[in-house]
Design an enzyme around this catalytic site. Structure first.
Site, short mmCIF file in Angstrom:
data_model
loop_
_atom_site.label_atom_id
_atom_site.label_comp_id
_atom_site.label_asym_id
_atom_site.label_seq_id
_atom_site.Cartn_x
_atom_site.Cartn_y
_atom_site.Cartn_z
N ALA A 184 -8.38 3.43 -2.46
CA ALA A 184 -9.57 3.60 -1.64
C ALA A 184 -9.28 3.82 -0.16
CB ALA A 184 -10.46 2.37 -1.82
N ARG A 185 -8.26 3.14 0.36
CA ARG A 185 -8.02 3.18 1.81
C ARG A 185 -7.27 4.43 2.25
NH1 ARG A 185 -3.85 -1.99 1.69
NH2 ARG A 185 -2.21 -1.04 0.43
N ARG A 241 -7.88 -1.31 -1.52
CA ARG A 241 -7.08 -0.33 -2.28
C ARG A 241 -7.61 -0.06 -3.69
NH1 ARG A 241 -1.31 1.02 -3.37
NH2 ARG A 241 -0.80 0.60 -5.53
N TYR A 316 0.64 6.48 2.28
CA TYR A 316 1.30 7.32 3.24
C TYR A 316 2.80 7.24 3.01
CZ TYR A 316 1.97 2.82 5.58
OH TYR A 316 2.29 1.51 5.85
N GLU A 390 2.56 11.72 -1.20
CA GLU A 390 2.20 10.72 -0.18
C GLU A 390 2.12 11.45 1.15
OE1 GLU A 390 1.50 7.56 -0.67
OE2 GLU A 390 2.42 7.00 -2.60
ZN LIG Z 1 -1.88 5.34 -3.05
#
Ligand SMILES: [Zn+2]
Length: 426
Positions: A184-185, A241, A316, A390
Site C-alpha cells: 500500500a505504501r 503495507r 524501493y 523496485e
Molecule cells: Zn513492495
C-alpha cells in the site's frame, strides 16, 4: 510500535519476536518529528538489530543485508544518535515530508471529451481520483481498451484494471500483465504503471515503435491491486503495507498479499507466520480475497492468451528482480534470456537520468520471499518472463517510500523507456 516488533517484520527467516507482538495502533499515525535513517550493516544486520531493540522504530526495508532503513520518533533521536552507528539521513522530518508529498492536486474529470492532462503526474492523488483518471483515459480510446474488474477487496472495493489491444483486435495476442501497489505504501508504483498505460494509449497513432508493441500484445494493467491498504495509507497511516483483512482471534490487521500466492507458500524463511508482521503470509495460501481474485484472473489469462511478461511494480531499492524468491539457487528455465533482457532494460533506464538498477534473481539478489507473485506467475501461471521491479529511490537516501512528487515524472519516464525496450524484445 517497538522495534522488537519491527524487527520481527524484518527478520523473516528467524523472527526475533513471538506472535504475541503488540498490534500496530489502529489510529491516525503522526510521523511529525520522526527522523529516518539508513544504517550500514556491513553484512551483519543482526548486530545492528540487537542494538535497536529498545527503540520504538518503524521499519522501512525487509531483510536487506547491506542497510537497515528505519524511522525513529523525535523523543528517541538523541539516544539513537548516541549509538554512533554509520547512518545516512533519509528524512530530517518524516512527518513534514509526508505532508508535502500528501498535498494532492485536485483532479477534475474530463470525461470522454479529452485525454487527461499529463499534469496528473505532477502530484500524488486520492484513490477515488485514480479511478476517475483511469476511466477518463479509457473513455478517450473506446475502440482499443476497456475497464475490467476482477473481484473485490476485503472491504468490498473493486479491483480494477484496463485491457488495451492493438490492430489484431480485442483478446487476440499474448498477454502483458502488470500489477501496481500490492504494497500500500509504495505510491510511486501506481503512478509509473499509469504513465506506461497513458503512453501506450496516447502514442499509438504517432509513434511506430509503440504501435508495433501494441499490435503484438494484449495488455492487462491493474494499477492498485491492494485498494484497501492504499486508501488506509491516505486516511490513517502513510507507511501501511499489507491489505486490511481482519481475522477472528487475531488482534493485528492485514496480510501481505505478496506472501499469499499459492506457490511454495509453505516453505519457511521467506514470510512470517505472525499476524502482526509486515510479511504475514496468512493462514493458508490464497486466503486473501485479493489474491483469490487475482489468481482466478491469472488462470483466465494463462488459459486464453498466455502470459508473455508479468511485472509487479514496487518500491524501493532500484532493482529488476527475476525468479525465484523462495529458493536462492532456483532459476527459471529461461534464466539466461531473462537476465539478458533485464540488463538491457537497466541500460535503457540509465540512459534517461543515469539511474542505476541492479538486476538478478530475487532471492539471491535481495532476500528470500515465499508466496510471491513472480514465483507464482512463473511456475503456475506459465509466464515467459515474470519480474518484480523496485522503483526509486535506491534506498540509502532519497526518501524511501515517501518519494517527493517531483520524482514522479522522471521515475515514470525512465521506466517507460526501459519497458519499451523490453516489449520490443519479448
Ligand atoms: Zn513492495
Amino acid at each position: 510500535m517497538k522495534l522488537s516488533t519491527a524487527i520481527s517484520l524484518l527478520a523473516g527467516a528467524a523472527p526475533l519476536v513471538s506472535a504475541a507482538a503488540a498490534p500496530r495502533l489502529e489510529r491516525k499515525m503522526n510521523y511529525d518529528g520522526y527522523k529516518a535513517y539508513s544504517i550500514a550493516t556491513h553484512h551483519n544486520p543482526a548486530a545492528i538489530k540487537a542494538k535497536l531493540t529498545r527503540f520504538a522504530a518503524i521499519p522501512f526495508n525487509l531483510d536487506n543485508d547491506e542497510h537497515l532503513d528505519i524511522a525513529i520518533p523525535a523523543e528517541e533521536v538523541a539516544a539513537f544518535e548516541a549509538l554512533g552507528l554509520e547512518t545516512q539521513l533519509m528524512h530530517e522530518d518524516l512527518g513534514a515530508d509526508i505532508a508535502e508529498e500528501g498535498t494532492f492536486a485536485p483532479y477534475t474529470s474530463v470525461g470522454a471529451q479529452a485525454v487527461p492532462s499529463l499534469t496528473w503526474f505532477n502530484s500524488y492523488h486520492a484513490y477515488a481520483d485514480h479511478i476517475t483518471f483511469f476511466n477518463d483515459l479509457q473513455a478517450s480510446f473506446p475502440n482499443a481498451s476497456e475497464i475490467f474488474t476482477i473481484g473485490k477487496s476485503f472491504q468490498g472495493r473493486d479491483i480494477f484494471g484496463i485491457h488495451i489491444w492493438g490492430s489484431g483486435g480485442k483478446g487476440s495476442k499474448p498477454a502483458i500483465y502488470f500489477h501496481g501497489t500490492v504494497h500500500a505504501r509504495e505510491w510511486i508504483s501506481a503512478k509509473v504503471v499509469e504513465y506506461i498505460t497513458y503512453h501506450l494509449l496516447t502514442q499509438y497513432a504517432t509513434d511506430a515503435a509503440v504501435r508495433a508493441i501494441r499490435d503484438k500484445f494484449d495488455f492487462y494493467i491493474l494499477p492498485v491491486v491492494n485498494p484497501d491498504g492504499f486508501v488506509y495509507t491516505q486516511t490513517n497511516d502513510r507507511l501501511w503495507r499489507k491489505n486490511r483483512q481482519t481475522r477472528s482471534g487475531q488482534s493485528c490487521v492485514g496480510t501481505d498479499q505478496n506472501r499469499n500466492w499459492n506457490y511454495q507458500w509453505s516453505v519457511t524463511g521467506g514470510a512470517s507466520t505472525s499476524p502482526c508482521s509486515e510479511t504475514y503470509k496468512g493462514l493458508a495460501a490464497g486466503d486473501t480475497p485479493e489474491i483469490r481474485a487475482l489468481t482466478a484472473f491469472t488462470t483466465t489469462l494463462k488459459n486464453s492468451r498466455g502470459i508473455r511478461l508479468y511485472i509487479d511494480w514496487h518500491s524501493y531499492g532500484q532493482y529488476i528482480l527475476l525468479p525465484y524468491g523462495y529458493d536462492c539457487s532456483a532459476r527459471a528455465s529461461n534464466h539466461a534470456a531473462q537476465s539478458s533482457l533485464a540488463s538491457g532494460m537497466a541500460t535503457r533506464i540509465r540512459q534517461s537520468y543515469g539511474t542505476t538498477f541492479t538486476t538478478g534473481p530475487s532471492c539471491s539478489t535481495l532476500y528470500k520471499t515465499t508466496g510471491s507473485a513472480p514465483d507464482y506467475m512463473t511456475a503456475v501461471g506459465g509466464a515467459t518472463y515474470a519480474w518484480t521491479i523496485e522503483l526509486r529511490p535506491a534506498g540509502s537516501s532519497g526518501g524511501g517510500f515517501v518519494l517527493p512528487a517531483t520524482q514522479i515524472l522522471p521515475s515514470s519516464i525512465e521506466q517507460w523507456e526501459g519497458i519499451k525496450y523490453v516489449l520490443a524484445q519479448v
